[in-house]
Design an enzyme around this catalytic site. Structure first.
Site, PDB file in Angstrom:
ATOM      1  N   LEU A 166      -5.530 -13.599  10.178  1.00 36.76           N
ATOM      2  CA  LEU A 166      -6.272 -12.401  10.170  1.00 36.76           C
ATOM      3  C   LEU A 166      -7.656 -12.488  10.145  1.00 36.76           C
ATOM      4  O   LEU A 166      -8.407 -11.686  11.051  1.00 36.76           O
ATOM      5  CB  LEU A 166      -5.689 -11.704   8.602  1.00 36.76           C
ATOM      6  CG  LEU A 166      -6.229 -10.077   8.558  1.00 36.76           C
ATOM      7  CD1 LEU A 166      -5.672  -9.415   9.863  1.00 36.76           C
ATOM      8  CD2 LEU A 166      -5.639  -9.630   7.191  1.00 36.76           C
ATOM      9  N   THR A 213     -16.718 -17.865   6.812  1.00 34.44           N
ATOM     10  CA  THR A 213     -16.387 -18.585   5.423  1.00 34.44           C
ATOM     11  C   THR A 213     -15.239 -19.524   5.285  1.00 34.44           C
ATOM     12  O   THR A 213     -14.397 -19.166   5.892  1.00 34.44           O
ATOM     13  CB  THR A 213     -16.731 -17.717   4.266  1.00 34.44           C
ATOM     14  OG1 THR A 213     -15.346 -16.918   4.244  1.00 34.44           O
ATOM     15  CG2 THR A 213     -17.715 -16.706   4.545  1.00 34.44           C
ATOM     16  N   LYS A 251     -12.916 -26.583   8.171  1.00 31.64           N
ATOM     17  CA  LYS A 251     -12.347 -25.286   8.462  1.00 31.64           C
ATOM     18  C   LYS A 251     -13.385 -24.488   8.930  1.00 31.64           C
ATOM     19  O   LYS A 251     -12.972 -23.671  10.012  1.00 31.64           O
ATOM     20  CB  LYS A 251     -11.728 -24.761   7.151  1.00 31.64           C
ATOM     21  CG  LYS A 251     -10.386 -25.432   6.842  1.00 31.64           C
ATOM     22  CD  LYS A 251      -9.279 -24.705   7.734  1.00 31.64           C
ATOM     23  CE  LYS A 251      -7.834 -25.386   7.218  1.00 31.64           C
ATOM     24  NZ  LYS A 251      -6.976 -24.910   8.369  1.00 31.64           N
ATOM     25  N   SER A 281      -5.998  -5.039   1.602  1.00 29.34           N
ATOM     26  CA  SER A 281      -5.023  -4.972   0.388  1.00 29.34           C
ATOM     27  C   SER A 281      -3.637  -5.516   1.175  1.00 29.34           C
ATOM     28  O   SER A 281      -3.484  -6.381   2.177  1.00 29.34           O
ATOM     29  CB  SER A 281      -4.745  -3.386  -0.069  1.00 29.34           C
ATOM     30  OG  SER A 281      -3.805  -3.326  -0.923  1.00 29.34           O
ATOM     31  N   TYR A 284       0.680 -12.688  -6.844  1.00 29.06           N
ATOM     32  CA  TYR A 284       0.243 -12.298  -5.391  1.00 29.06           C
ATOM     33  C   TYR A 284       0.086 -10.594  -5.272  1.00 29.06           C
ATOM     34  O   TYR A 284      -1.024  -9.966  -4.794  1.00 29.06           O
ATOM     35  CB  TYR A 284       0.707 -13.040  -4.184  1.00 29.06           C
ATOM     36  CG  TYR A 284       0.157 -12.429  -2.794  1.00 29.06           C
ATOM     37  CD1 TYR A 284      -1.023 -13.033  -2.241  1.00 29.06           C
ATOM     38  CD2 TYR A 284       0.624 -11.588  -2.079  1.00 29.06           C
ATOM     39  CE1 TYR A 284      -1.643 -12.522  -1.260  1.00 29.06           C
ATOM     40  CE2 TYR A 284       0.104 -10.999  -0.873  1.00 29.06           C
ATOM     41  CZ  TYR A 284      -0.983 -11.577  -0.378  1.00 29.06           C
ATOM     42  OH  TYR A 284      -1.704 -11.202   0.699  1.00 29.06           O
ATOM     43  N   LYS A 330      -2.850  -7.652  -5.203  1.00 24.87           N
ATOM     44  CA  LYS A 330      -3.311  -6.563  -4.449  1.00 24.87           C
ATOM     45  C   LYS A 330      -3.192  -5.190  -4.731  1.00 24.87           C
ATOM     46  O   LYS A 330      -3.912  -4.442  -4.481  1.00 24.87           O
ATOM     47  CB  LYS A 330      -2.507  -6.715  -2.972  1.00 24.87           C
ATOM     48  CG  LYS A 330      -2.308  -8.041  -2.156  1.00 24.87           C
ATOM     49  CD  LYS A 330      -4.063  -8.157  -1.646  1.00 24.87           C
ATOM     50  CE  LYS A 330      -4.161  -9.545  -0.911  1.00 24.87           C
ATOM     51  NZ  LYS A 330      -5.439  -9.688  -0.442  1.00 24.87           N
ATOM     52  N   SER A 347       1.751 -15.171   9.213  1.00 27.69           N
ATOM     53  CA  SER A 347       0.642 -15.691   8.611  1.00 27.69           C
ATOM     54  C   SER A 347       0.546 -17.220   8.284  1.00 27.69           C
ATOM     55  O   SER A 347       1.889 -17.736   8.222  1.00 27.69           O
ATOM     56  CB  SER A 347       0.580 -15.064   7.058  1.00 27.69           C
ATOM     57  OG  SER A 347      -0.483 -15.836   6.285  1.00 27.69           O
TER      58      SER A 347
END
Length: 346
Positions: free
Chosen positions: A19, A42, A48, A183, A206, A210, A241
């Site tokens: 994403l 970031t 990475k 979210s 998790y 959210k 994902s």
């Protein structure tokens, strides 16, 4: 000549995720070609960061070559489960930048322990759409704390980014900056107990984090508006994902993908599957195609044509959540008042 001082500055947390990458490239595509852009990447690790920058550069070269000389890259190393790391990131940004135009809060850390395969099979057989929309078979560890003695998922996904915003608020306020909180489709009220705001006793930490994102947005966006900062709440729908791949093999991965397409074909508007479509709502909100008082979602037709959905949110408890977070901010301001560390290593 460096673009850092004068360009449009966009900071995306978690840029190395599917994403995060797609938010970056969609934003670069949609910002006016007349603008110089500084994209701040970031991650928690330097490899990475380098990988993300190379991937985005490759995309620019292949898809938007006209932007090749309009984009400059920068990076910060930040771990939102480490308050000193957050402070270091703030310090570095404050030394280098006079303003930040866009901040995408794309924090999505879980403490997954695996999959209850028996429950997964039962759910898929009973209702395949629900099974890949609101799954209950993903196992999450309970009671995981950070080294700062806070709930790990609470700190990674909500409080850490909120404290970061608190520290860089003056940079966002300079040129009417925008904050976009990412979210989830699964941020239902049932996943959050007000007796466990740090999610240490929650088996769905998790999803609870959210839900906290939703409530924190509604408890803070009006006050941020007074500083000249616009804050938006979005969700990316359901897409592929990388965060859960470790629990899948080639067969279960493609089985999941097949169920995603089946759910979309049967009428689910949120099975975007593509990270590019998932990034539609975040970038659209940043560019003024959303309202602050509503949650904007990435959606698509059964044939993959993207569109935006606009959703009402139950805001019960938003003021209490904002009050709790602001109290915690003051506590950490006091703890960190004499500690400034620069993360950038020569």
């Amino acid at each position: 000549m460096s673009l850092i001082k004068d360009s449009t500055v966009a900071l995306i947390t978690g840029t190395s995720s599917n994403l995060g990458f797609n938010i970056a490239v969609r934003l670069l595509e949609q910002l006016p070609s007349s603008r110089d852009i500084t994209l701040i990447v970031t991650s928690r690790t330097l490899p990475k960061v380098k990988e993300s920058i190379n991937d985005i550069k490759q995309y620019i070269h292949e898809k938007i070559p006209e932007k090749k000389n309009k984009v400059e890259f920068d990076y910060i190393l930040v771990d939102f489960t480490d308050m000193v790391s957050i402070l270091s990131a703030y310090y570095e940004l404050d030394q280098k930048y006079t303003h930040i135009d866009y901040l995408f809060v794309n924090a999505a850390q879980g403490v997954y322990g695996g999959i209850d395969w028996k429950a997964a099979c039962v759910e898929v057989l009973q209702n395949p759409i629900d099974a890949v929309t609101s799954p209950t078979y993903k196992l999450q560890r309970i009671g995981v704390e950070s080294n700062d003695n806070m709930g790990l998922v609470f700190q990674a996904n909500v409080f850490g980014p909120y404290y970061f915003i608190h520290k860089i608020k003056h940079l966002l306020a300079k040129d009417h900056g925008k904050i976009i909180w990412i979210s989830s489709l699964m941020s239902h009220p049932k996943y959050l107990s007000f007796n466990d705001l740090q999610l240490l006793r929650s088996p769905e930490s998790y999803e609870g984090s959210k839900r906290l994102v939703d409530l924190l947005h509604y408890g803070t966006y009006k006050n941020l508006k007074k500083f000249g900062i616009d804050q938006y709440l979005v969700h990316p729908g359901i897409f592929t994902s990388f965060s859960f791949y470790q629990f899948l093999n080639v067969f279960t991965y493609y089985g999941m993908l097949m169920l995603f397409y089946l759910a979309r074909f049967l009428g689910s508007p949120y099975h975007n599957i593509s990270g590019y479509i998932a990034a539609n709502a975040p970038v659209s909100a940043a560019l003024g195609k959303s309202k602050q008082a509503i949650k904007t979602g990435s959606a698509c037709t059964r044939f993959g044509k993207e569109y935006l959905s606009y959703e009402e949110v139950d805001t019960t408890g938003s003021e209490d959540v904002a009050s709790y977070f602001n109290k915690l901010v003051k506590e950490w301001d006091e703890k960190l008042k004499d500690q400034i560390v620069n993360t950038r290593q020569p």
